[in-house]
Design a protein around this motif. Structure first.
Motif, PDB file in Angstrom:
ATOM      1  N   LEU A 196       3.430  11.544 -10.478  1.00  0.00           N
ATOM      2  CA  LEU A 196       2.341  10.570 -10.412  1.00  0.00           C
ATOM      3  C   LEU A 196       1.460  10.732  -9.179  1.00  0.00           C
ATOM      4  CD1 LEU A 196       3.830   7.102 -11.487  1.00  0.00           C
ATOM      5  CD2 LEU A 196       1.669   8.048 -12.268  1.00  0.00           C
ATOM      6  N   ILE A 197       1.986  11.344  -8.123  1.00  0.00           N
ATOM      7  CA  ILE A 197       1.297  11.319  -6.826  1.00  0.00           C
ATOM      8  C   ILE A 197      -0.149  11.822  -6.888  1.00  0.00           C
ATOM      9  CG2 ILE A 197       1.325  12.308  -4.498  1.00  0.00           C
ATOM     10  CD1 ILE A 197       4.370  12.000  -4.525  1.00  0.00           C
ATOM     11  N   ARG A 204      -6.585   5.970  -6.000  1.00  0.00           N
ATOM     12  CA  ARG A 204      -6.937   5.483  -4.659  1.00  0.00           C
ATOM     13  C   ARG A 204      -8.415   5.732  -4.369  1.00  0.00           C
ATOM     14  NH1 ARG A 204      -4.745   9.540  -0.625  1.00  0.00           N
ATOM     15  NH2 ARG A 204      -6.545  10.626  -1.538  1.00  0.00           N
ATOM     16  N   ASP A 205      -8.878   6.929  -4.687  1.00  0.00           N
ATOM     17  CA  ASP A 205     -10.271   7.276  -4.411  1.00  0.00           C
ATOM     18  C   ASP A 205     -11.249   6.490  -5.284  1.00  0.00           C
ATOM     19  OD1 ASP A 205      -9.255   9.095  -2.611  1.00  0.00           O
ATOM     20  OD2 ASP A 205      -9.437  10.814  -3.973  1.00  0.00           O
ATOM     21  N   ARG A 213      -6.806  -0.243  -2.944  1.00  0.00           N
ATOM     22  CA  ARG A 213      -6.899   1.029  -2.238  1.00  0.00           C
ATOM     23  C   ARG A 213      -5.757   1.174  -1.225  1.00  0.00           C
ATOM     24  NH1 ARG A 213     -11.482   0.251  -0.144  1.00  0.00           N
ATOM     25  NH2 ARG A 213     -12.649   0.805  -2.008  1.00  0.00           N
ATOM     26  N   THR A 214      -5.406   0.079  -0.564  1.00  0.00           N
ATOM     27  CA  THR A 214      -4.324   0.117   0.433  1.00  0.00           C
ATOM     28  C   THR A 214      -2.981   0.405  -0.229  1.00  0.00           C
ATOM     29  OG1 THR A 214      -5.522  -1.476   1.816  1.00  0.00           O
ATOM     30  CG2 THR A 214      -3.159  -1.182   2.242  1.00  0.00           C
ATOM     31  N   VAL A 215      -2.721  -0.292  -1.329  1.00  0.00           N
ATOM     32  CA  VAL A 215      -1.441  -0.100  -2.047  1.00  0.00           C
ATOM     33  C   VAL A 215      -1.330   1.335  -2.554  1.00  0.00           C
ATOM     34  CG1 VAL A 215      -0.106  -0.774  -4.076  1.00  0.00           C
ATOM     35  CG2 VAL A 215      -1.203  -2.525  -2.672  1.00  0.00           C
ATOM     36  N   LEU A 216      -2.408   1.827  -3.164  1.00  0.00           N
ATOM     37  CA  LEU A 216      -2.377   3.186  -3.706  1.00  0.00           C
ATOM     38  C   LEU A 216      -2.312   4.235  -2.593  1.00  0.00           C
ATOM     39  CD1 LEU A 216      -4.995   2.725  -6.565  1.00  0.00           C
ATOM     40  CD2 LEU A 216      -2.563   3.227  -6.867  1.00  0.00           C
ATOM     41  N   SER A 217      -2.884   3.935  -1.430  1.00  0.00           N
ATOM     42  CA  SER A 217      -2.796   4.862  -0.297  1.00  0.00           C
ATOM     43  C   SER A 217      -1.347   5.017   0.155  1.00  0.00           C
ATOM     44  CB  SER A 217      -3.645   4.352   0.873  1.00  0.00           C
ATOM     45  OG  SER A 217      -5.008   4.352   0.537  1.00  0.00           O
ATOM     46  N   LEU A 221       1.096   8.744  -0.653  1.00  0.00           N
ATOM     47  CA  LEU A 221       1.722   9.503   0.444  1.00  0.00           C
ATOM     48  C   LEU A 221       0.741  10.422   1.172  1.00  0.00           C
ATOM     49  CD1 LEU A 221       5.084  10.510  -1.311  1.00  0.00           C
ATOM     50  CD2 LEU A 221       4.585   8.467   0.033  1.00  0.00           C
ATOM     51  N   GLY A 222      -0.494   9.974   1.323  1.00  0.00           N
ATOM     52  CA  GLY A 222      -1.478  10.752   2.077  1.00  0.00           C
ATOM     53  C   GLY A 222      -1.943  12.023   1.391  1.00  0.00           C
ATOM     54  N   TRP A 223      -1.898  12.043   0.074  1.00  0.00           N
ATOM     55  CA  TRP A 223      -2.327  13.230  -0.690  1.00  0.00           C
ATOM     56  C   TRP A 223      -3.794  13.541  -0.401  1.00  0.00           C
ATOM     57  CZ3 TRP A 223       0.177  16.441  -4.232  1.00  0.00           C
ATOM     58  CH2 TRP A 223      -0.649  17.271  -4.991  1.00  0.00           C
TER      59      TRP A 223
END
Length: 465
Positions: A196-197, A204-205, A213-217, A221-223
């Motif tokens: 899923l990442i 997120r984008d 956006r915060t939750v998805l960030s 994992l900083g993808w």
């Protein structure tokens, strides 16, 4: 988005285009990468349609009925079920084995077909993995309820305790179940999340609110879509696929040992492990077909889940259905060849006794109905596939019912023979398990992308050049 361009690197996940055998596109409509992103993520970004609300209302009502039945069981006891001194396992263990089997197709599609570079898996693997998790959740509830004291379920785990030499029985197949299914759930959840990442990063984008956006960030994992990130991702994905592959075989093998290690006629058979594994893949793919045919229509995903995907899955159903049919015949042959009168009687009782209706329902649904998939017209017609997949699901539930109940209700002593009839409480718990499964699946389709966009982009026609 830069992410959309970088996602091309993920084409390596799908293997060599020539390995599939012909040049028909896996995704219809000559899609661009931006189109895939927009269409796959659209259900998670727009308001749910009225049909979704109707479906969630129905499934939540089923779940509520099941919760009420579980409450009745916990407060009044197992006596609310139709069990007796002869038939101590029935509806509950039937449902447990049924749901464990349903959960097999997700890992097979995600792991084994990935290792064999089967490109058609890309449109269905995400939903099949989610289905695996939800099915294992449903399966796990039944043994816990059947304990009678579910608040002591943690006793089944070998944790450090103050009871001296008193430990769980490591020789018991029931304990093996706990180990196998918990391991299967953890590995499947990890595998699903890792896959899923990249799509979480795209979500997120595209997020329009700061909270989302915060939750998805956090969960992405900083993808950043760089080549190094993709390289690490593909390595981890490959390792998890390798770890998951043995679980496809081991989990239902251990479930079959609940029966095969006993001395009860009809259960004590060495054929059970491969027989159960084939049956699990058979029923799992049938459930994937059932859900995918509905989802592709309701969510307008016909161009992503095409008749080519459906045809490939029906071929798997046909192959495993023939293996299951062979297992039925082998069981009868073994009972006759053994010369054991008790073993012979159990199988004659299945076919001709008071539960013969369930046995022949099983044979009709599992052996005869898949034979229609020999015809390409049937394999490429969604409504025909849907009806046949429902029959397979029904037949596989009856298979577990027949194995469990007909082997118990008439044992060695005629004086202890008894009939089994499920009560309303048992039926309500079974309905509730379907409510839990479909409620979780409907929520999943609204919160996360049902199709792995990052993998689908790797099998687009222009990604092959």
């Amino acid at each position: 988005m830069a992410h959309d361009a970088d996602v091309l690197t993920g084409a390596a996940l799908s293997g060599n285009p020539e390995q599939y055998g012909h040049n028909l596109p896996l995704i219809d409509g000559n899609k661009s990468y931006s189109q895939v992103t927009a269409e796959v993520f659209a259900p998670t970004e727009r308001r749910p349609p009225a049909l979704w609300w109707i479906a969630i209302a129905i499934t939540f009502s089923m779940l509520s009925l099941g919760a009420w039945a579980v409450f009745q069981t916990l407060t009044r006891g197992i006596g609310t079920w139709g069990l007796n001194r002869t038939v101590g396992w029935a509806f509950d263990i039937t449902n447990f084995v049924f749901w464990v089997g349903i959960g097999h197709a997700g890992t097979l599609i995600s792991a084994i077909l990935f290792l064999f570079r089967q490109r058609w898996r890309t449109s269905i693997n995400r939903a099949a993995e989610a289905m695996t998790l939800f099915a294992v959740m449903c399966a796990g509830t039944f043994p816990i309820i059947h304990m009678g004291r579910p608040w002591l379920a943690f006793w089944a785990t070998p944790y450090p305790n103050s009871r001296g030499p008193l430990w769980v029985n490591f020789k018991s197949p029931l304990l093996w179940d706990v180990m196998a299914i918990s391991t299967y759930f953890i590995i499947s959840l990890t595998f699903w999340y890792i896959g899923l990442i990249p799509d979480l990063a795209t979500q997120r984008d595209r997020a329009k609110t700061k909270l989302k956006r915060t939750v998805l960030s956090i969960f992405s994992l900083g993808w950043n879509g760089s080549n190094r990130t993709w390289s690490r991702y593909e390595t981890v994905y490959m390792l998890l696929a390798g770890l998951s592959t043995p679980l496809v075989v081991s989990v239902h093998t251990i479930v079959s040992m609940d029966f095969a290690t006993s001395v009860i006629p009809g259960w004590h058979a060495t054929i059970f492990p491969p027989y159960f594994v084939a049956g699990a893949v058979f029923s799992g793919f049938a459930m994937v077909l059932t859900l995918m045919i509905i989802a592709r229509k309701v969510m307008n995903l016909e161009e992503y889940i095409t008749t080519r995907h459906l045809e490939a899955m029906t071929k798997v159903v046909l192959a495993t259905g023939m293996i299951v049919g062979l297992a039925y015949a082998t069981e009868f042959f073994t009972a006759w060849y053994s010369g054991n009168p008790y073993e012979r009687y159990v199988f004659l009782n299945r076919a001709l006794g008071p539960f013969a209706w369930a046995y022949w329902m099983m044979v009709g649904c599992n052996v005869l109905s898949p034979q229609f998939f020999w015809f390409r017209k049937v394999r490429t017609t969604p409504w025909m596939i849907f009806i046949l997949s429902i029959f397979v699901n029904i037949g596989m539930w009856f298979e577990r019912f027949v194995i469990i109940v007909t082997s118990l209700h008439r044992d060695y002593l005629p004086s202890s023979w008894a009939m089994y009839r499920p009560t309303f409480i048992e039926v309500a718990i079974f309905i509730g398990s379907f409510g839990l499964f479909f409620t979780l699946f409907l929520i999943f389709t609204r919160v996360l992308p049902m199709i792995a966009a990052s993998e689908v982009k790797g099998v687009l026609k222009n990604a092959e050049h």
